[in-house]
Every structure is written in structure tokens, then in C-alpha cells.
Design a protein around this motif. Structure first.
Motif, short mmCIF file in Angstrom:
data_model
loop_
_atom_site.label_atom_id
_atom_site.label_comp_id
_atom_site.label_asym_id
_atom_site.label_seq_id
_atom_site.Cartn_x
_atom_site.Cartn_y
_atom_site.Cartn_z
N SER A 131 0.83 -1.21 0.00
CA SER A 131 0.00 0.00 0.00
C SER A 131 0.86 1.26 0.00
O SER A 131 0.51 2.25 -0.64
N LEU A 132 2.00 1.22 0.68
CA LEU A 132 2.88 2.38 0.66
C LEU A 132 3.55 2.56 -0.70
O LEU A 132 3.76 3.70 -1.14
N VAL A 133 3.86 1.46 -1.38
CA VAL A 133 4.41 1.57 -2.74
C VAL A 133 3.37 2.17 -3.67
O VAL A 133 3.70 3.05 -4.50
N ALA A 134 2.13 1.75 -3.54
CA ALA A 134 1.07 2.31 -4.38
C ALA A 134 0.87 3.80 -4.07
O ALA A 134 0.69 4.62 -4.98
N LEU A 135 0.91 4.14 -2.79
CA LEU A 135 0.77 5.54 -2.41
C LEU A 135 1.94 6.38 -2.93
O LEU A 135 1.75 7.51 -3.39
N LEU A 136 3.13 5.81 -2.91
CA LEU A 136 4.30 6.52 -3.43
C LEU A 136 4.17 6.74 -4.93
O LEU A 136 4.45 7.84 -5.44
N ALA A 137 3.71 5.70 -5.64
CA ALA A 137 3.54 5.84 -7.09
C ALA A 137 2.48 6.89 -7.43
O ALA A 137 2.64 7.66 -8.40
N LEU A 138 1.41 6.93 -6.66
CA LEU A 138 0.36 7.92 -6.92
C LEU A 138 0.77 9.33 -6.51
O LEU A 138 0.36 10.31 -7.14
N SER A 139 1.58 9.44 -5.46
CA SER A 139 1.94 10.77 -4.98
C SER A 139 3.03 11.43 -5.82
O SER A 139 3.21 12.64 -5.73
N ILE A 140 3.75 10.65 -6.62
CA ILE A 140 4.79 11.24 -7.47
C ILE A 140 4.16 12.23 -8.45
O ILE A 140 4.67 13.34 -8.63
N ASN A 141 3.06 11.83 -9.05
CA ASN A 141 2.39 12.72 -10.02
C ASN A 141 1.37 13.64 -9.37
O ASN A 141 1.18 14.77 -9.79
N GLY A 142 0.69 13.15 -8.34
CA GLY A 142 -0.42 13.92 -7.76
C GLY A 142 0.01 14.96 -6.76
O GLY A 142 -0.42 16.12 -6.83
N ALA A 143 0.82 14.57 -5.79
CA ALA A 143 1.24 15.50 -4.73
C ALA A 143 2.71 15.25 -4.43
O ALA A 143 3.05 14.48 -3.54
N PRO A 144 3.60 15.89 -5.17
CA PRO A 144 5.03 15.64 -4.99
C PRO A 144 5.56 15.99 -3.60
O PRO A 144 6.59 15.47 -3.19
N SER A 145 4.85 16.82 -2.87
CA SER A 145 5.32 17.17 -1.53
C SER A 145 5.19 16.00 -0.55
O SER A 145 5.82 16.00 0.51
N LEU A 146 4.38 15.00 -0.90
CA LEU A 146 4.21 13.83 -0.03
C LEU A 146 5.29 12.76 -0.25
O LEU A 146 5.42 11.86 0.57
N VAL A 147 6.03 12.85 -1.33
CA VAL A 147 6.99 11.79 -1.69
C VAL A 147 8.01 11.53 -0.59
O VAL A 147 8.25 10.37 -0.23
N PRO A 148 8.65 12.54 0.00
CA PRO A 148 9.63 12.23 1.05
C PRO A 148 9.00 11.55 2.27
O PRO A 148 9.60 10.63 2.86
#
Length: 112
Positions: A33-50
Motif C-alpha cells: 500500500s505504501l508503494v502504491a501511495l508513493l507511485a500515486l503521490s509522485i504525479n499527484g502530490a510531490p510534496s508527499l513523496v519524502p
């Protein structure tokens, strides 16, 4: 039966194999689930990536450290945990009741 073994692993001393499998499955689900969230946040909300990457790092570290610790300590058989929780009565399984023909044949054998 498998769920009972996991509950015995949670209540008694030591860790049995079904408990390890359930724990690993839960941690793998968390990592996925964290990998999926990371993949979605790269394009959607880059501030969440770190933040998500750090949580992913923690989850992977937790998985490896828990498995390392269990490997160092060792596992316990489920039957030993049942004995610890319920005493020696858990080790003896009830014998099935004999049917009338089987009882008659055993009575005849005892008399011979």
C-alpha cells in the motif's frame, strides 16, 4: 485451526510459524500500500513523496528486523503453546466413541 494457532502465538510465550506468516502478510500488505501511495503521490502530490518514502523505509526495516529477531530467538511449536495455555489436557485428543459392533468385538477379544 490456522486462526487458533495465530491466537495461541499472540497469547503464549514464543512465536509459532502461523503467527510469523500472518505478521509477514500484514507487513507485506503495508509495504504494497505504501508503494502504491508513493507511485500515486509522485504525479499527484510531490510534496508527499519524502514522507511516504520514509514510511516505506520504516516498513521495510520493520519487516527485516522482526524476521531477523525471530530467526535469532527461534520458533515454538503450536502444541507447546497449547500445553502452556491449557495444561496437559490440550495434548490429549478425545477418542472417538466406539460403535456397538466395535465394542462387542473388543469385549469378545478381552474374554479370549
Amino acid at each position: 485451526m490456522w486462526v487458533e494457532d495465530v491466537l495461541y502465538g499472540a497469547l503464549a510465550n514464543g512465536v509459532n510459524k502461523p503467527t510469523i506468516l500472518a505478521l509477514n502478510a500484514a507487513l507485506f500488505g503495508c509495504i504494497l500500500s505504501l508503494v502504491a501511495l508513493l507511485a500515486l503521490s509522485i504525479n499527484g502530490a510531490p510534496s508527499l513523496v519524502p514522507h511516504v518514502a520514509f514510511l516505506l523505509f520504516l516498513a521495510v526495516g520493520l519487516l527485516f528486523l522482526i524476521n531477523w529477531f525471530i530467526q535469532q530467538v527461534g520458533t515454538v511449536e503450536t502444541q507447546d503453546q497449547r500445553k502452556e495455555l491449557f495444561g496437559d489436557a490440550a495434548d490429549t485428543e478425545p477418542t472417538p466413541a466406539l460403535t456397538e459392533p466395535a465394542q462387542a468385538s473388543q469385549i469378545g477379544r478381552k474374554q479370549e
